[in-house]
Write a protein that holds these residues in place. Structure first.
Motif, mmCIF file in Angstrom:
data_model
loop_
_atom_site.group_PDB
_atom_site.id
_atom_site.type_symbol
_atom_site.label_atom_id
_atom_site.label_comp_id
_atom_site.label_asym_id
_atom_site.label_seq_id
_atom_site.Cartn_x
_atom_site.Cartn_y
_atom_site.Cartn_z
ATOM 1 N N UNK A 2 0.883 -1.161 0.000
ATOM 2 C CA UNK A 2 0.000 0.000 0.000
ATOM 3 C C UNK A 2 0.916 1.204 0.000
ATOM 4 N N UNK A 3 0.815 2.002 -1.048
ATOM 5 C CA UNK A 3 1.698 3.154 -1.225
ATOM 6 C C UNK A 3 0.848 4.409 -1.287
ATOM 7 N N UNK A 4 1.102 5.321 -0.362
ATOM 8 C CA UNK A 4 0.376 6.582 -0.296
ATOM 9 C C UNK A 4 1.359 7.690 -0.652
ATOM 10 N N UNK A 5 1.019 8.479 -1.676
ATOM 11 C CA UNK A 5 1.922 9.545 -2.095
ATOM 12 C C UNK A 5 1.159 10.704 -2.723
ATOM 13 N N UNK A 6 1.558 11.893 -2.374
ATOM 14 C CA UNK A 6 0.988 13.098 -2.985
ATOM 15 C C UNK A 6 1.306 13.141 -4.481
ATOM 16 N N UNK A 7 2.402 12.524 -4.888
ATOM 17 C CA UNK A 7 2.769 12.541 -6.313
ATOM 18 C C UNK A 7 1.758 11.800 -7.175
ATOM 19 N N UNK A 8 0.877 11.023 -6.565
ATOM 20 C CA UNK A 8 -0.145 10.294 -7.315
ATOM 21 C C UNK A 8 -1.351 11.169 -7.663
ATOM 22 N N UNK A 9 -1.470 12.328 -7.028
ATOM 23 C CA UNK A 9 -2.638 13.191 -7.249
ATOM 24 C C UNK A 9 -2.727 13.599 -8.723
ATOM 25 N N UNK A 10 -3.893 13.346 -9.325
ATOM 26 C CA UNK A 10 -4.128 13.702 -10.717
ATOM 27 C C UNK A 10 -3.496 12.751 -11.727
ATOM 28 N N UNK A 11 -2.927 11.657 -11.235
ATOM 29 C CA UNK A 11 -2.243 10.682 -12.094
ATOM 30 C C UNK A 11 -3.113 9.429 -12.173
ATOM 31 N N UNK A 12 -3.238 8.861 -13.355
ATOM 32 C CA UNK A 12 -4.063 7.657 -13.506
ATOM 33 C C UNK A 12 -3.510 6.510 -12.665
ATOM 34 N N UNK B 1 -2.420 1.830 -4.615
ATOM 35 C CA UNK B 1 -1.845 3.174 -4.558
ATOM 36 C C UNK B 1 -2.941 4.148 -4.169
ATOM 37 N N UNK B 2 -2.570 5.125 -3.326
ATOM 38 C CA UNK B 2 -3.536 6.022 -2.729
ATOM 39 C C UNK B 2 -2.974 7.444 -2.697
ATOM 40 N N UNK B 3 -3.856 8.416 -2.895
ATOM 41 C CA UNK B 3 -3.518 9.822 -2.694
ATOM 42 C C UNK B 3 -3.900 10.175 -1.262
ATOM 43 N N UNK B 4 -3.035 10.864 -0.510
ATOM 44 C CA UNK B 4 -3.397 11.204 0.868
ATOM 45 C C UNK B 4 -4.633 12.095 0.939
#
Length: 77
Positions: A36-46, A73-76
């Motif tokens: 389980x990976x939480x990252x702000x870098x995922x915001x707006x990314x498919x 994968x998760x956005x905080x």
């Protein structure tokens, strides 16, 4: 050769700085994990691109020393 959960988490954190990473050994064999990976870098990314980023962080280990990875994968919040 199996990988340790700490090693997987460290590789993901190195490839995705600031990520919160939780690794679970699903089978107790060092080959089947859930991440389980939480990252702000995922915001707006498919979701596909998010997963590709994690796989890139793992380099050539997927399918080789790391047999299976159930990935979330998760956005905080």
């Amino acid at each position: 050769m199996a990988m340790e959960a700490d090693e997987i988490a460290a590789m993901i954190r190195a490839g995705i700085p600031g990520a919160d990473v939780e690794i679970t050994d699903l089978a107790g064999d060092g080959n089947h994990y859930a991440a389980r990976v939480v990252s702000e870098t995922f915001r707006g990314v498919s979701r596909v691109r998010q997963h590709q980023a994690v796989y890139a962080a793992l380099g050539g280990h997927m399918g080789d020393t790391l047999h299976a990875l159930q990935l979330t994968t998760v956005v905080p919040d």
